[in-house]
Scaffold this active site. Structure first.
Site, short mmCIF file in Angstrom:
data_model
loop_
_atom_site.label_atom_id
_atom_site.label_comp_id
_atom_site.label_asym_id
_atom_site.label_seq_id
_atom_site.Cartn_x
_atom_site.Cartn_y
_atom_site.Cartn_z
N SER A 43 4.55 2.77 8.11
CA SER A 43 4.16 1.60 6.97
C SER A 43 5.45 1.49 6.25
O SER A 43 6.00 2.11 5.58
CB SER A 43 3.34 1.96 6.08
OG SER A 43 1.79 1.89 6.83
N HIS A 57 0.70 -1.24 0.14
CA HIS A 57 0.00 0.07 0.18
C HIS A 57 0.88 1.31 0.03
O HIS A 57 0.32 2.30 -0.09
CB HIS A 57 -0.97 0.06 1.03
CG HIS A 57 -0.40 0.41 2.38
ND1 HIS A 57 0.06 -0.51 3.35
CD2 HIS A 57 -0.19 1.57 3.02
CE1 HIS A 57 0.30 0.09 4.52
NE2 HIS A 57 0.18 1.10 4.49
N ASP A 65 0.40 -7.66 1.93
CA ASP A 65 0.84 -6.12 1.84
C ASP A 65 2.38 -6.07 1.85
O ASP A 65 2.92 -5.10 2.71
CB ASP A 65 0.23 -5.47 3.17
CG ASP A 65 0.17 -4.04 3.02
OD1 ASP A 65 0.23 -3.43 1.93
OD2 ASP A 65 0.06 -3.46 4.11
#
Lengths: 189, 315
Positions: free
Chosen positions: A140, A39, A68
């Site tokens: 992230s 992402h 992910d």
């Protein structure tokens, strides 16, 4: 230890806002693998800012939205590589460090402990590390490391105040699925 | 210079690793006595195996009296019956059937100091053990919850009480259980109930099923008295309690209390807040006659109230 972790943590400017990434391993003398979240790296290319301030474009070689994960490569030599730990040996309660760019604060460190491992309620994937450590957008794709400073996971999201990370063994499996194994390519070259 | 900087990180990394291993060890030891409780919709809550067949939990997480199941540390799921609950201290006690597991190693909450590293250990997400790390943030003496429960020590935690973590174990660095964590006693604040309080309440709940408490049948709120009145009555404080409701047939009504009376002393002790009244409502006062000094129409009068036992909601 934090310094060492910071040296292998990059800023990734891909989709909206961006995140972090880990200099995972070298793939031959002229190429280096970077792992981040799917992402975070949405397009075919992503901008990277290395810890020394250099800006590079990386090619997004593969993404796995299910896990992910995204694998990026840069045509650069002499980059450091992260010390990868075995996520299979993680114990609940052990200390962990997260490095990333929460809210754009580059190289920020957060410390905490492993909250839970294995199949977890809040995490749809078969295997997850849940950590009691305060993360924010920008973490992230960044590393989650153990008390030895070895990377045991890739921070992926925050759920119910807890950080969810993808175990390093899962990342290695992802890379093997691409036909790449860290170290092998270097030896072959 | 170069050598020093390369040696020090090694040493500190070793200490860090030792701490990390100690924490994981403490989780492993204490985790053997942490259970998941299914007594509410959606998210389960946590509990501690206080004795081989007794689990203590946070009362506010027990939403039903029947069909409660407990998942043990070994993965077995066993039925549990509610032995008793106490709203005022937010504690509930469950009895397990066919469980004979080692109970928690209970430590003394009084040994804690502000700044000590502590862990909260729960079992809520699925059945896996969960941990959170923090420090003891505040310690002070005995206090009374807003529902009148007496807690031996005020223990505030600087750690995250995640969903399902009420009823989790407060664990010290050596892996002993030093309290039961709850977010249900003070508006979500992370607090721990000391082991001595858990022992006392659990004991009484196992024997009687509830915590007996004195009862007057009065609703009161503080009012400010004029300086002249305070001086005339010789009161230490300018605050007293005005009676705003009187339970029909309650002990106070039987003694003749009326709405509008101002309570200035109870059992010879001046009262300025409802806490002062609660202090006279321990179980040892049930059945005793207390003299209440009240102001009615500007004059002092005395009522003799026989303390009753607080009616139970669940009956």
């Amino acid at each position: 230890m934090v310094e060492r972790l910071r040296r292998v943590t990059v800023q990734v400017r891909g989709g909206r806002g961006g995140g972090a990434g880990v200099l995972w391993c070298s793939d031959g003398p002229r190429s280096h693998w970077i792992i981040t979240n799917a992402h975070v790296a949405r397009g075919p290319r992503a901008g990277l800012v290395l810890p020394d301030g250099r800006f590079l474009y990386a090619e997004v070689r593969a993404t796995d939205p299910q896990r992910d994960l995204a694998a990026l490569s840069v045509p650069a030599a002499g980059l450091p590589a992260a010390d990868i730990g075995d996520s299979g040996g993680i114990r609940v309660g052990e200390l962990v460090l997260a490095v990333g760019n929460p809210w754009g604060l580059v190289g920020a460190v957060a410390a905490g402990i492993v909250h839970a491992v294995g199949p977890i309620y809040a995490c749809n994937r078969p295997s997850c590390i849940q950590a009691d450590v305060r993360l924010a957008p920008g973490n992230s794709g960044g590393p989650l490391a153990d008390a030895r400073g070895r990377v045991i996971g890739i921070n992926s999201m925050v759920a119910g105040g807890l950080a969810l990370a993808i175990p390093s063994n899962e990342v290695e499996r992802f890379l093997r699925g691409l036909g790449r194994q860290c170290g092998d390519a270097t030896e072959a070259a | 210079m170069q050598r020093a900087s390369s040696e020090n990180p090694g040493e500190s990394a070793g200490a860090l690793l030792a701490l990390s291993n100690d924490l994981a060890g403490a989780v492993e030891r204490a985790g053997r006595a942490v259970v998941a409780i299914y007594a509410r919709p959606r998210v389960p809550s946590s509990g501690i195996l206080w004795r081989p067949d007794v689990v203590v939990a946070a009362d506010h997480t027990i939403k039903r009296d029947e069909e409660i199941t407990v998942t043990l540390p070994d993965g077995r799921s066993v039925p549990a019956s509610l032995a008793g609950r106490d709203l005022s201290t937010d504690l509930a006690v469950l009895k397990l059937q066919n469980a004979d597991l080692p109970a928690a190693e209970i430590g003394d909450t009084a040994s804690l100091r502000v700044g000590h590293l502590v862990l909260a250990l729960g079992r809520s997400g699925g059945n896996s053990l969960g941990a959170s790390l923090g420090v003891i943030s505040t310690l002070s003496g005995a206090w009374r919850t807003w529902r009148g429960g007496h807690i031996d020590q005020f223990v505030r935690l600087d750690l995250a009480i995640y969903t399902g973590f009420s009823g989790s174990a407060l664990v010290d660095a050596s892996g002993r259980v030093v309290g039961l964590n709850t977010s249900g006693l003070a508006r979500g604040m992370a607090l721990a109930i000391p082991t001595s309080t858990v022992n006392r309440v659990a004991e009484e709940l196992l024997v009687k099923g509830h915590i007996a408490r004195g009862y007057l049948g009065l609703g009161m709120q503080p009012v400010v008295l004029s300086h002249a009145l305070q001086k005339k009555l010789g009161l230490p404080s300018n605050s007293a309690l005005i009676i705003v409701s009187v339970e029909p047939d309650g002990p106070a009504e039987k003694a003749g209390a009326l709405i509008g009376d101002v309570l200035v002393a109870l059992d010879g002790t001046p009262v300025s807040d409802t806490d002062d009244v609660q202090a006279k409502l321990g179980r040892e006062y049930i059945g005793k006659e207390l003299t209440a000094s009240i102001l009615r129409g500007g004059a002092v009068a005395e009522l003799v109230i026989q303390v009753g036992e607080r009616p139970r909601k669940d009956k």
